[in-house]
Write a protein that holds these residues in place. Structure first.
Motif, short mmCIF file in Angstrom:
data_model
loop_
_atom_site.label_atom_id
_atom_site.label_comp_id
_atom_site.label_asym_id
_atom_site.label_seq_id
_atom_site.Cartn_x
_atom_site.Cartn_y
_atom_site.Cartn_z
N GLN A 48 0.83 -1.20 0.00
CA GLN A 48 0.00 0.00 0.00
C GLN A 48 0.88 1.26 0.00
OE1 GLN A 48 -3.18 0.31 -0.32
NE2 GLN A 48 -4.26 -1.44 0.57
N VAL A 49 1.94 1.23 0.79
CA VAL A 49 2.83 2.39 0.86
C VAL A 49 3.52 2.59 -0.47
CG1 VAL A 49 4.89 3.35 1.95
CG2 VAL A 49 3.13 2.23 3.36
N ARG A 50 3.99 1.50 -1.11
CA ARG A 50 4.66 1.62 -2.41
C ARG A 50 3.70 2.19 -3.46
NH1 ARG A 50 7.08 -3.35 -1.00
NH2 ARG A 50 5.51 -4.50 -2.22
N ALA A 59 9.21 9.64 -2.38
CA ALA A 59 9.49 8.60 -1.39
C ALA A 59 8.81 8.97 -0.08
CB ALA A 59 10.98 8.45 -1.19
N LEU A 60 8.11 8.02 0.51
CA LEU A 60 7.39 8.29 1.76
C LEU A 60 8.01 7.58 2.95
CD1 LEU A 60 3.75 7.95 0.37
CD2 LEU A 60 5.00 10.06 0.87
N VAL A 61 8.76 6.52 2.71
CA VAL A 61 9.45 5.83 3.80
C VAL A 61 10.91 5.62 3.41
CG1 VAL A 61 7.38 4.64 4.62
CG2 VAL A 61 8.83 3.54 2.90
N ALA A 62 11.75 5.58 4.41
CA ALA A 62 13.18 5.33 4.20
C ALA A 62 13.60 4.24 5.18
CB ALA A 62 13.98 6.61 4.41
N ARG A 63 14.55 3.43 4.74
CA ARG A 63 14.99 2.32 5.59
C ARG A 63 16.38 2.60 6.13
NH1 ARG A 63 11.59 0.58 1.95
NH2 ARG A 63 10.09 -1.09 2.46
N ALA A 64 16.55 2.33 7.40
CA ALA A 64 17.86 2.43 8.03
C ALA A 64 18.09 1.10 8.74
CB ALA A 64 17.90 3.59 9.03
N GLY A 65 18.84 0.26 8.09
CA GLY A 65 19.01 -1.09 8.61
C GLY A 65 17.70 -1.86 8.51
N ARG A 66 17.22 -2.36 9.61
CA ARG A 66 15.98 -3.14 9.62
C ARG A 66 14.77 -2.29 10.03
NH1 ARG A 66 16.83 -8.85 12.51
NH2 ARG A 66 14.82 -9.13 11.43
N THR A 67 15.01 -0.99 10.28
CA THR A 67 13.89 -0.13 10.68
C THR A 67 13.46 0.76 9.50
OG1 THR A 67 15.36 1.63 11.46
CG2 THR A 67 14.70 -0.06 13.06
N VAL A 68 12.21 1.18 9.54
CA VAL A 68 11.62 2.04 8.50
C VAL A 68 11.08 3.30 9.19
CG1 VAL A 68 9.80 2.26 6.79
CG2 VAL A 68 11.03 0.11 7.02
N HIS A 69 11.37 4.46 8.60
CA HIS A 69 10.82 5.70 9.15
C HIS A 69 10.28 6.56 8.01
CE1 HIS A 69 15.01 6.73 8.13
NE2 HIS A 69 14.51 7.91 7.82
N LEU A 70 9.40 7.47 8.35
CA LEU A 70 8.81 8.35 7.34
C LEU A 70 9.82 9.39 6.88
CD1 LEU A 70 5.22 9.09 8.71
CD2 LEU A 70 5.97 7.24 7.21
N THR A 71 9.76 9.72 5.59
CA THR A 71 10.61 10.78 5.06
C THR A 71 10.06 12.14 5.49
OG1 THR A 71 9.35 10.97 3.01
CG2 THR A 71 11.15 9.36 3.05
N GLU A 72 10.86 13.17 5.29
CA GLU A 72 10.41 14.53 5.62
C GLU A 72 9.17 14.90 4.80
OE1 GLU A 72 12.14 19.13 5.54
OE2 GLU A 72 13.48 17.42 5.21
N LYS A 73 9.16 14.48 3.53
CA LYS A 73 8.01 14.78 2.68
C LYS A 73 6.74 14.09 3.20
CE LYS A 73 7.79 16.92 -0.40
NZ LYS A 73 7.33 18.32 -0.55
N ALA A 74 6.88 12.85 3.66
CA ALA A 74 5.73 12.13 4.19
C ALA A 74 5.16 12.85 5.42
CB ALA A 74 6.12 10.71 4.55
N VAL A 75 6.05 13.36 6.26
CA VAL A 75 5.61 14.09 7.45
C VAL A 75 4.83 15.34 7.05
CG1 VAL A 75 6.38 15.36 9.48
CG2 VAL A 75 7.46 13.18 8.89
N GLN A 76 5.31 16.03 5.97
CA GLN A 76 4.61 17.22 5.49
C GLN A 76 3.21 16.90 4.96
OE1 GLN A 76 7.16 18.88 2.49
NE2 GLN A 76 8.71 19.59 3.96
N LEU A 77 3.07 15.70 4.41
CA LEU A 77 1.80 15.31 3.80
C LEU A 77 0.79 14.73 4.78
CD1 LEU A 77 3.12 13.65 0.52
CD2 LEU A 77 2.09 15.91 0.75
N LEU A 78 1.25 14.38 5.98
CA LEU A 78 0.36 13.71 6.93
C LEU A 78 -0.88 14.53 7.27
CD1 LEU A 78 2.64 11.92 9.54
CD2 LEU A 78 0.98 10.88 7.98
N ASP A 79 -0.70 15.83 7.55
CA ASP A 79 -1.85 16.65 7.96
C ASP A 79 -2.92 16.73 6.87
OD1 ASP A 79 -3.16 18.44 9.90
OD2 ASP A 79 -2.80 19.95 8.37
N PRO A 80 -2.55 17.10 5.61
CA PRO A 80 -3.59 17.10 4.58
C PRO A 80 -4.20 15.73 4.31
CG PRO A 80 -1.42 17.56 3.63
CD PRO A 80 -1.28 17.65 5.11
#
Length: 317
Positions: A48-50, A59-80
């Protein structure tokens, strides 16, 4: 599916479930936690995210090792995104409910604003809590024009002194007889004698209510000693209470003359009463809201003592 037109004119197509999934990832901190909350597999959440990334082109998620976090752009889009989902939930609710919903554009003059309208609105929102009312103060002639032009849905206004178009509806709510307002010391005095000898504060003759006063004076052959001319019943009553003169005023629902302790002397000849009612556009897209307002206004005005009957009994006593 949700289709949005972008600046480059290419439509962006998003699956609402994908929006819900990304918001869940943000709220629960990981795809795994979001999957448990949504009752989906981890792979379904990732898919669904892809899909959402592909539709938006970012890009809405970024991976750092085995963890996934939201990108800065995804955070900006969350409110709308959350606003869109809230509106979709509201649409779903409105589609299922029988509750009356919407905003009514209503005109009202000062007398109504300061007397009956708060009472009417209190009951209206009690019966229909999802109705909003945009109240627009003004004068009756302007209300009729605004309703004809689609700028207002309805107004509590004076009855027009001319036939209204069939496109407009009208219902009388109250008749208010005119009396001579004078200082309390003049109670029991002859009203025509007072009009002939005391300074006169005129209800503005260019307005509908003022024309009725002018018609009475002409029919009675009285030429008063005019001192002021005002288009505000409450202000005229205060001026009378200050000893500035006498005035012919309607017995309005705000009881301003009684509150100021003025003598309210019946007129000896017939004077056309001031008539208040609801005027509305029959073609209004908010006609159900108008009808709800009319039912409430009719009921609340009916609770008031019929002023003609009450005044007639007092005048005959």
């Amino acid at each position: 599916m949700l289709r949005i037109r972008s600046n480059d004119r290419k439509p962006i197509i998003m699956n609402l479930r994908a929006l819900e999934t990304l918001v869940a990832v943000a709220h629960h901190g990981s795809m795994a936690a979001a999957a448990r909350q949504l009752n989906l597999t981890h792979g379904a959440v990732a898919q669904q995210v892809r899909a959402l990334e592909e539709s938006l082109g970012v890009a809405l998620v970024a991976r750092a090792g085995r963890t996934v976090h939201l990108t800065e752009k995804a955070v900006q889009l969350l409110d709308p995104m959350q606003q869109v989902l809230a509106e979709v939930d509201r649409i779903r609710y409105l589609a299922r409910t029988s509750e009356m919903v919407g905003e009514l554009r209503l005109g009202a003059g000062n007398t109504v604003l300061n007397s009956m309208l708060p009472v009417i609105l209190e009951q209206l929102v009690k019966d229909h809590p999802m109705i909003a009312v945009d109240i627009r103060p003004g004068l009756s002639p302007a209300f009729y024009t605004a309703i004809e032009h689609g700028e207002l849905d309805a107004a509590i206004a004076l009855q027009a002194p001319y036939p209204v178009p069939k496109s407009l509806g009208w219902e009388l709510l109250r008749e208010e007889p005119y009396v001579l307002a004078a200082a309390s010391r003049h109670a029991g005095d002859d009203p025509h004698q007072l009009l002939a000898t005391q300074p006169f504060i005129r209800y503005k003759r260019s307005e509908w209510g003022g024309r009725q006063v002018e018609n009475y004076l002409r029919a009675a052959g009285i030429r008063p000693n005019e001192r002021f001319e005002v288009n505000a019943i409450e202000s005229i009553a205060v001026m009378v209470s200050r000893g500035l003169g006498v005035a012919i005023l309607p017995l309005s629902t705000n009881d301003v003359m009684m509150r100021l302790g003025l003598a309210q002397i019946p007129l000896p000849a017939y004077c056309e009463p001031r008539r208040f009612g609801l005027i509305w556009s029959r073609a209004s897209p908010r006609i159900s809201l108008v009808q709800a307002l009319l039912r409430t206004a009719r009921a609340e005005y009916a609770k008031r003592e019929p002023v003609n009957a009450a005044w007639g009994a007092a005048a005959d006593a």
